[in-house]
Design a protein around this motif. Structure first.
Motif, PDB file in Angstrom:
ATOM      1  N   GLN A  44       0.581  -0.950   0.202  1.00 46.55           N
ATOM      2  CA  GLN A  44      -0.276  -0.095  -0.097  1.00 46.55           C
ATOM      3  C   GLN A  44       1.384   1.134  -0.035  1.00 46.55           C
ATOM      4  O   GLN A  44       1.772   1.595   0.606  1.00 46.55           O
ATOM      5  CB  GLN A  44      -1.044   0.259   0.764  1.00 46.55           C
ATOM      6  N   TYR A  50      -4.542   3.045  -2.517  1.00 44.85           N
ATOM      7  CA  TYR A  50      -3.999   2.732  -3.887  1.00 44.85           C
ATOM      8  C   TYR A  50      -2.280   1.859  -3.758  1.00 44.85           C
ATOM      9  O   TYR A  50      -1.645   1.620  -2.491  1.00 44.85           O
ATOM     10  CB  TYR A  50      -3.733   2.691  -5.252  1.00 44.85           C
ATOM     11  N   THR A  51      -1.726   0.822  -4.641  1.00 43.95           N
ATOM     12  CA  THR A  51      -0.941  -0.090  -4.056  1.00 43.95           C
ATOM     13  C   THR A  51       0.155   0.905  -5.200  1.00 43.95           C
ATOM     14  O   THR A  51       0.410   1.886  -5.529  1.00 43.95           O
ATOM     15  CB  THR A  51      -0.702  -1.570  -4.582  1.00 43.95           C
ATOM     16  N   ASP A  54       0.202   0.870  -8.780  1.00 46.87           N
ATOM     17  CA  ASP A  54      -0.651   1.923  -9.229  1.00 46.87           C
ATOM     18  C   ASP A  54      -0.134   3.514  -9.259  1.00 46.87           C
ATOM     19  O   ASP A  54      -1.209   3.841 -10.000  1.00 46.87           O
ATOM     20  CB  ASP A  54      -1.358   1.230  -8.363  1.00 46.87           C
ATOM     21  N   SER A  55       0.180   4.100  -8.077  1.00 45.94           N
ATOM     22  CA  SER A  55       0.873   4.591  -8.129  1.00 45.94           C
ATOM     23  C   SER A  55       2.315   4.989  -9.422  1.00 45.94           C
ATOM     24  O   SER A  55       1.954   5.812  -9.801  1.00 45.94           O
ATOM     25  CB  SER A  55       1.444   5.562  -6.602  1.00 45.94           C
ATOM     26  N   GLN A 131      -8.391   0.835 -13.130  1.00 50.76           N
ATOM     27  CA  GLN A 131      -9.546   1.477 -12.568  1.00 50.76           C
ATOM     28  C   GLN A 131     -10.233   2.273 -13.663  1.00 50.76           C
ATOM     29  O   GLN A 131     -11.337   1.671 -13.637  1.00 50.76           O
ATOM     30  CB  GLN A 131      -9.407   1.189 -11.203  1.00 50.76           C
ATOM     31  N   LEU A 214      -6.962   6.171 -11.185  1.00 50.21           N
ATOM     32  CA  LEU A 214      -7.184   5.441  -9.956  1.00 50.21           C
ATOM     33  C   LEU A 214      -8.331   5.298  -9.961  1.00 50.21           C
ATOM     34  O   LEU A 214      -9.375   4.928  -9.283  1.00 50.21           O
ATOM     35  CB  LEU A 214      -6.802   5.621  -8.940  1.00 50.21           C
TER      36      LEU A 214
END
Length: 246
Positions: A44, A50-51, A54-55, A131, A214
């Motif tokens: 995280q 988000y992970t 993802d970032s 997403q 996201l």
């Protein structure tokens, strides 16, 4: 249009011969992506939902933009001005618009190649699943791109020679690259540093791409949209007005 394409073919060949653009624009974001994934990809990202993968995905998309906007375009134009190449262009049918369009086109190809490599590796090999909406992400990406390119062209128009351009580009490029969250996850910054980094326009661009990828607001997306549009209009307008052949 034919003039721009002809010039772009020549500039493209010169860009391929320069290892710097390929190394920093394409190789570096891919390396950071793989390193981030191996170290903390599934963890995280701070207090976020988000992970780090993802970032990093949306953040690393702008590395190619940053490299071409603040090192590629202005340094190339200023180098041509120093070597009197622009002065030679002055007596040809090429206009400032043709030269600017050519530099932007070549830079765009490099930046898009960088983003495409990051996206393909993330989705195909690292299991990334966005997403948000891909179409909206692409549109936001190009908005960030033209806004940063307008600033790069403005730097090229204001700097009198390559020495000044090198100094200005370094002062702009490195803070943009390392403080915007492009290569170092923004979530790792202390709150004080985050406030400072939020002043940078590329930070706002990264937050816009995160918001889209996201499918949740990161910062103030509406404000960022307006800001980037204003930067684009003002940057390109001033760059065209202040452009000098020598």
């Amino acid at each position: 249009m034919n003039k721009v394409i002809s010039l772009a073919k020549v500039e493209g060949k010169l860009a391929i011969r320069s290892i710097d653009g390929i190394l920093f624009g394409i190789g570096m974001p891919l390396g950071v992506l793989l390193l981030t994934t191996m170290i903390a990809g599934s963890k995280q990202a701070g207090d976020a939902s988000y992970t780090f993968l993802d970032s990093s995905f949306s953040s690393l998309l702008v590395v190619g933009i940053c490299a071409t906007a603040f090192m590629g375009i202005p340094l190339t134009i200023c180098d041509y001005r120093d070597k009197k190449i622009l002065k030679h262009f002055f007596v040809t049918p090429a206009s400032p618009g043709h030269l600017i369009a050519t530099q932007v086109l070549v830079a765009m190809i490099t930046a898009v190649t960088s983003a495409t490599v990051v996206a393909l590796v993330s989705v195909v090999f690292l299991g990334y699943r966005m997403q948000g909406n891909w179409g909206l992400l692409i549109a936001s990406y190009f908005l960030v791109m033209i806004a940063m390119y307008s600033l790069g062209l403005l730097i090229a128009s204001l700097c009198k020679n390559i020495k000044i351009a090198n100094l200005v580009c370094s002062l702009v490029y490195f803070p943009m690259l390392f403080l915007s969250g492009a290569v170092i996850p923004f979530e790792l910054f202390p709150s004080g540093l985050q406030k400072v980094a939020n002043v940078l326009p590329l930070t706002q661009g990264v937050q816009l791409l995160k918001s889209v990828s996201l499918n949740q607001p990161v910062g103030n997306p509406q404000f960022v949209l307006v800001l980037l549009v204003v930067i684009t209009i003002v940057g390109f307008g001033l760059a065209a007005k202040l452009f000098r052949w020598e």
